[in-house]
Design an enzyme around this catalytic site. Structure first.
Site, PDB file in Angstrom:
ATOM      1  N   GLY A  55      43.477  40.897  47.868  1.00  0.00           N
ATOM      2  CA  GLY A  55      44.457  40.028  48.529  1.00  0.00           C
ATOM      3  C   GLY A  55      43.938  38.621  48.681  1.00  0.00           C
ATOM      4  NE  ARG A  56      41.631  38.879  53.751  1.00  0.00           N
ATOM      5  CZ  ARG A  56      40.798  39.344  54.644  1.00  0.00           C
ATOM      6  NH1 ARG A  56      40.630  38.694  55.767  1.00  0.00           N
ATOM      7  NH2 ARG A  56      40.132  40.472  54.445  1.00  0.00           N
TER       8      ARG A  56
ATOM      9  CE  LYS B 113      48.020  46.665  51.189  1.00  0.00           C
ATOM     10  NZ  LYS B 113      48.451  45.731  52.180  1.00  0.00           N
TER      11      LYS B 113
ATOM     12  CB  CYS C  27      53.489  45.029  57.873  1.00  0.00           C
ATOM     13  SG  CYS C  27      53.572  43.490  58.789  1.00  0.00           S
TER      14      CYS C  27
ATOM     15  CG  ASN D  86      43.896  45.920  50.133  1.00  0.00           C
ATOM     16  OD1 ASN D  86      44.491  45.904  51.206  1.00  0.00           O
ATOM     17  ND2 ASN D  86      43.511  44.813  49.526  1.00  0.00           N
ATOM     18  N   GLY D  87      40.821  45.887  50.635  1.00  0.00           N
ATOM     19  CA  GLY D  87      40.214  45.346  51.846  1.00  0.00           C
ATOM     20  C   GLY D  87      38.836  44.787  51.610  1.00  0.00           C
ATOM     21  CG  ASP D  88      36.971  43.219  54.263  1.00  0.00           C
ATOM     22  OD1 ASP D  88      37.923  42.428  54.438  1.00  0.00           O
ATOM     23  OD2 ASP D  88      36.444  43.868  55.189  1.00  0.00           O
TER      24      ASP D  88
END
Ligand SMILES: Cc1cc2nc3c(=O)[nH]c(=O)nc-3n(C[C@H](O)[C@H](O)[C@H](O)COP(=O)(O)O)c2cc1C
Length: 285
Positions: A187-188, A99, A60, A162-164
């Protein structure tokens, strides 16, 4: 993400951040940690309450998290990182992951990244979840999964990419890059389509309206009204991506004044039987 120190003051039976429903299993408790945290007491309390898995947030990049010397600031500080990872491992015998992102986009980022991976591995971490963007990119451009083969080849622990990633079609399309990873994290798109995993390799009939209401019921059950109100708005912002013309749902719900108002507006949106898309798009946060 849970502020690690705060856990010492929370009640596991009552806190919406900590408590679980009986049917929830294998929940990772992700911690915002920093050097000097009383890890023996924090992790001891998690173990006492039957938590199986802990993840350290080193990804983060929000200014308020950096100001606490946590998240990306901890990732960048090699000595503090080593101390934190080593102490967490000493006081936590369950699954421990971290992470991370790629780091800061500088010419020597790969060297720095590899150094940090080594420190985490040496501490005895079980796996690394890598969101393949640089810190300052936030959610811009695209995740750089072309680095996963390099990351996995140079790591002794399993890598979780992770990602997209929106679903099985993306995994198939990016198979060459993703294959060296041991798992993926979504995630999203899991917020947009909470049934995503249940429908991964089978056809599931979805009643979108019912899912939206059930999610709102859960949120209302868990959180005090003012927190629930904002969370339902945020969930709806993502959920609206399921519709070819989801914009009116997003705006009408973001202009509502109460949870009852949100439900009323969403109900009239759903009543018009809006067209659902097969591949929802998310952009940014
Ligand atoms: C609203 C929101 C909240 C997030 N909160 C966290 C968090 O608490 N901890 C974390 O590691 N990542 C958090 N993330 C980042 C996601 O875990 C993930 O790394 C990122 O969204 C990229 O994956 P995706 O493309 O599958 O969404 C958050 C992302 C969003 C959009």
């Amino acid at each position: 993400m849970l502020a690690a120190r705060q856990i010492l003051h929370e009640n596991f039976e009552k806190s919406p951040w900590l408590r679980r429903r009986p049917n929830e299993r294998n929940v990772f408790y992700q911690l915002m940690v920093r050097a000097g945290d009383p890890f023996d007491r924090i992790l001891g309390k998690l173990a006492e309450h039957g938590v199986e898995a802990v993840d350290l947030n080193l990804a983060c990049d929000a200014p308020e998290i950096r100001a606490c010397l946590a998240g990306s600031a901890l990732f960048n500080n090699l000595d503090a990182l080593s101390q934190v990872a080593e102490q967490c491992r000493r006081h936590w015998s369950g699954i421990l992951t971290a992470k991370i992102r790629l780091g800061d986009e500088t010419p020597e980022w790969q060297k720095k990244f590899a150094e940090r991976v080594r420190v985490l591995e040496d501490s005895g971490i079980d796996a690394l979840i890598v969101h393949t963007r640089f810190f300052r990119e936030k959610f811009k451009r695209r995740a750089r999964h072309e680095f996963i083969p390099w990351i996995a080849a140079n790591a002794r622990v399993p890598i979780i990419a992770n990602g997209d990633i929106a679903g099985p079609e993306d995994v198939a399309a990016m198979a060459d890059n993703l294959r060296p990873a041991r798992a993926i994290m979504i995630g999203r798109h899991a917020i947009v389509r909470p049934w995503l995993f249940a429908a991964w390799d089978t056809t599931v009939q979805i009643d979108h309206t019912a899912v939206w209401h059930r999610m709102c019921d859960y949120i209302e059950e868990d959180f005090p009204p003012e927190v629930a109100f904002r969370r339902i708005q945020m969930f709806t912002k993502y959920f609206a991506a399921n519709y070819a013309f989801g914009h009116p749902l997003r705006t009408t719900v973001s202009n509502a004044r109460s949870i009852a108002g949100i439900r009323e507006r969403a109900t009239s949106f759903f009543a018009a039987k809006p067209r659902v898309v097969t591949r929802p798009l998310v952009a940014g946060v």
